[in-house]
Design a protein around this motif. Structure first.
Motif, mmCIF file in Angstrom:
data_model
loop_
_atom_site.group_PDB
_atom_site.id
_atom_site.type_symbol
_atom_site.label_atom_id
_atom_site.label_comp_id
_atom_site.label_asym_id
_atom_site.label_seq_id
_atom_site.Cartn_x
_atom_site.Cartn_y
_atom_site.Cartn_z
ATOM 1 N N ARG A 1 0.857 -1.183 0.000
ATOM 2 C CA ARG A 1 0.000 0.000 0.000
ATOM 3 C C ARG A 1 0.900 1.242 0.000
ATOM 4 N NH1 ARG A 1 -2.098 -3.356 3.944
ATOM 5 N NH2 ARG A 1 -4.262 -4.072 3.671
ATOM 6 N N PRO A 2 0.468 2.329 -0.643
ATOM 7 C CA PRO A 2 1.311 3.534 -0.698
ATOM 8 C C PRO A 2 1.719 4.059 0.675
ATOM 9 C CG PRO A 2 -0.461 3.706 -2.299
ATOM 10 C CD PRO A 2 -0.736 2.464 -1.497
ATOM 11 N N GLU A 3 0.792 4.068 1.625
ATOM 12 C CA GLU A 3 1.089 4.656 2.935
ATOM 13 C C GLU A 3 2.060 3.811 3.760
ATOM 14 O OE1 GLU A 3 -2.828 2.320 3.443
ATOM 15 O OE2 GLU A 3 -1.833 3.555 1.904
ATOM 16 N N GLU A 4 2.336 2.584 3.336
ATOM 17 C CA GLU A 4 3.223 1.698 4.089
ATOM 18 C C GLU A 4 4.602 1.540 3.450
ATOM 19 O OE1 GLU A 4 -0.269 -1.292 5.820
ATOM 20 O OE2 GLU A 4 1.031 -1.965 4.189
ATOM 21 N N SER A 5 4.795 2.104 2.277
ATOM 22 C CA SER A 5 5.980 1.736 1.494
ATOM 23 C C SER A 5 7.302 2.168 2.136
ATOM 24 C CB SER A 5 5.884 2.277 0.067
ATOM 25 O OG SER A 5 5.874 3.683 0.041
ATOM 26 N N ARG B 1 -2.473 -2.640 -9.697
ATOM 27 C CA ARG B 1 -3.302 -1.852 -8.786
ATOM 28 C C ARG B 1 -3.870 -2.725 -7.666
ATOM 29 N NH1 ARG B 1 -7.486 0.666 -12.883
ATOM 30 N NH2 ARG B 1 -7.358 -1.476 -13.674
ATOM 31 N N PHE B 2 -4.537 -2.074 -6.731
ATOM 32 C CA PHE B 2 -5.204 -2.804 -5.646
ATOM 33 C C PHE B 2 -6.481 -2.081 -5.280
ATOM 34 C CE2 PHE B 2 -3.211 0.551 -3.317
ATOM 35 C CZ PHE B 2 -3.913 0.695 -2.122
ATOM 36 N N ARG B 3 -7.405 -2.822 -4.681
ATOM 37 C CA ARG B 3 -8.636 -2.235 -4.145
ATOM 38 C C ARG B 3 -8.612 -2.335 -2.627
ATOM 39 N NH1 ARG B 3 -11.587 -4.409 -8.771
ATOM 40 N NH2 ARG B 3 -12.552 -2.670 -9.910
ATOM 41 N N SER C 1 -14.440 -0.364 -4.392
ATOM 42 C CA SER C 1 -13.687 0.888 -4.335
ATOM 43 C C SER C 1 -12.849 1.064 -5.603
ATOM 44 C CB SER C 1 -12.780 0.915 -3.100
ATOM 45 O OG SER C 1 -11.802 -0.096 -3.185
ATOM 46 N N LYS C 2 -12.461 2.290 -5.870
ATOM 47 C CA LYS C 2 -11.673 2.606 -7.056
ATOM 48 C C LYS C 2 -10.268 2.016 -6.922
ATOM 49 C CE LYS C 2 -10.005 6.485 -9.836
ATOM 50 N NZ LYS C 2 -9.940 7.967 -9.961
ATOM 51 N N PRO C 3 -9.778 1.337 -7.966
ATOM 52 C CA PRO C 3 -8.418 0.780 -7.890
ATOM 53 C C PRO C 3 -7.358 1.871 -7.773
ATOM 54 C CG PRO C 3 -9.659 -0.247 -9.681
ATOM 55 C CD PRO C 3 -10.460 0.941 -9.213
ATOM 56 N N GLU C 4 -6.330 1.582 -6.972
ATOM 57 C CA GLU C 4 -5.189 2.483 -6.808
ATOM 58 C C GLU C 4 -3.916 1.728 -7.177
ATOM 59 O OE1 GLU C 4 -5.081 4.357 -2.880
ATOM 60 O OE2 GLU C 4 -7.114 3.562 -2.562
ATOM 61 N N HIS C 5 -2.898 2.469 -7.584
ATOM 62 C CA HIS C 5 -1.616 1.826 -7.903
ATOM 63 C C HIS C 5 -0.887 1.441 -6.619
ATOM 64 C CE1 HIS C 5 -2.233 3.870 -11.843
ATOM 65 N NE2 HIS C 5 -1.701 2.744 -12.273
#
Length: 423
Positions: A289-293, A365-367, A372-376
């Protein structure tokens, strides 16, 4: 690739970041192509709206002449739409090609510098061994122990090739198995044996093409590309997939041979096994996830460092400045082992957070939840570790005055209990 919205919002900021990277990219061309693309889309949308509106009215018209006139006009509108569609295809193709030359932009925490000379040593672990004799470099130790054969390697394949044989080959095999076991059993990575050749699209997805085409071995007939790192194959495992957030992070480890032309290092490190066209590497890779990278980047540094720690070789962590960041990393840190015979620090791992750069190129991507809208995703990679330079560090740090090399304790079970390599 980066999000084009970043360029739309402030192209000058992007140009300024490129200067910090000692890089260039066709930003002005991208801005103009993007404007042209959006203009064409607006015109097509207006024409389609007009055509749909008029078409509904045509069916209700009783005046044949007026109806025929509008039908003719709408045919002309359809032809205009087709022309715009052809132009749009061309503009979008040019825009995509231009975007492929834009490197990842540096994270705000990356120190600004012109070259690797301005990289920052974050910390150092372990004390350098105090030899009571002059330590030899591995290019002398290897032949004396009959574990490295440079002459026959060159005879078989040319410069920057060598043979490992006997206990040298066994030591490398032990090192690889030890690292894989550590990352699989202790760090909970899933082991993968990927293809060593990949299709062209995979090279674009990992950020290797078009920038590094001249440094990659390529089979023209079948358009296969030899991997310079397992990162290339691992990136593309989930190409064009939408992952479930509950399964993140996804952790892979792979041992592969790696192939690089080393054109960029012509004349450098020509002695020994530090820099070759073929070498082995154990690679760590995570989709997050982006916030964990960035938290996971720190964890990967700890995991790669554990290899150095267990081998009991002095090592240090170095943060790359903007001028040494590379093409696809937003932030990069290197682990370096001390090499007393060569009298230098050797990079054994480069750990990078690519954020969503590779994910955008590879459509990964992931949901967060159903609907929910997919995010990269974000992708993080790092060596765990690069084998030849660790071999150098082992040979040079564990050498004895009598010419023997002690085998690190952690590797002895993988060497059948052997404690020394004798001449």
């Amino acid at each position: 690739m980066i999000d084009i919205q970043i360029i739309r919002d402030n192209p000058q900021n992007v140009i300024d970041d490129l200067e910090k990277l000692n890089s260039t990219a066709p930003i002005e061309e991208i801005v103009e192509l993007d404007k042209r693309r959006r203009s064409i889309l607006n015109q097509v949308e207006e024409l389609k709206h007009l055509r749909n509106k008029v078409s509904k009215n045509i069916g209700r018209m009783s005046d044949k002449d007026e109806r025929d006139k509008l039908i003719t006009e709408m045919r002309e509108v359809s032809q205009k739409i087709q022309g715009f569609d052809r132009e749009l295809d061309s503009v979008e193709s040019d825009l995509k090609q231009a975007m492929l030359w834009v490197p990842n932009l540096p994270h705000s925490s990356v120190p600004v510098g012109q070259s690797e000379d301005e990289n920052i040593v974050v910390w150092t672990h372990g004390e350098k061994h105090d030899f009571d004799f002059e330590p030899k470099p591995h290019w002398d130790l290897g032949p004396e122990l009959d574990i490295i054969d440079f002459e026959r390697g060159v005879k078989i394949a040319g410069t920057r090739f060598y043979l490992l044989k006997g206990n040298g080959a066994r030591l490398q095999r032990a090192l690889i198995q030890f690292m894989l076991d550590l990352h699989v059993n202790s760090h909970k990575y899933k082991e993968v044996i990927p293809p060593y050749m990949v299709r062209r699209e995979m090279m674009f997805g990992a950020g290797q093409l078009p920038k590094f085409e001249g440094n990659i071995y390529h089979d023209v007939e079948d358009d296969f590309w030899w991997i310079g790192t397992a990162e290339i194959a691992l990136t593309n495992i989930h190409r064009e997939e939408i992952l479930d957030a509950s399964n993140l992070p996804v952790k892979y480890v792979a041992h592969t041979p790696c192939f690089r032309r080393e054109k960029m290092s012509a004349g450098r490190d020509t002695r020994g096994i530090k820099r070759g066209h073929q070498f082995d590497k154990v690679e760590l890779y995570q989709f997050t996830r982006p916030e964990e990278s960035y938290q996971i980047l720190d964890q990967m540094i700890e995991e790669a460092s554990k290899v150095c720690e267990l081998l009991k070789i002095p090592y240090r962590l170095v943060e790359a400045c903007t001028g040494d960041l590379g093409f696809h990393a937003a932030k990069k840190l290197d682990l370096e082992m001390w090499s007393p015979g060569c009298n230098e620090w050797l990079e054994v791992s480069s750990l990078s957070n690519c954020e969503d750069f590779q994910a955008r190129r590879s459509a990964i991507r992931f949901r967060r939840e159903r609907g929910s809208k997919p995010e990269h995703v974000h992708t993080i990679n790092g060596s765990g570790l690069a084998v030849p330079r660790v071999m150098i560090a082992i040979m040079e740090n564990y050498q004895n005055e009598d010419g023997n090399i002690d085998i690190p304790e952690v590797l002895q079970p993988y060497m059948g209990g052997m404690e020394k390599i004798h001449p």
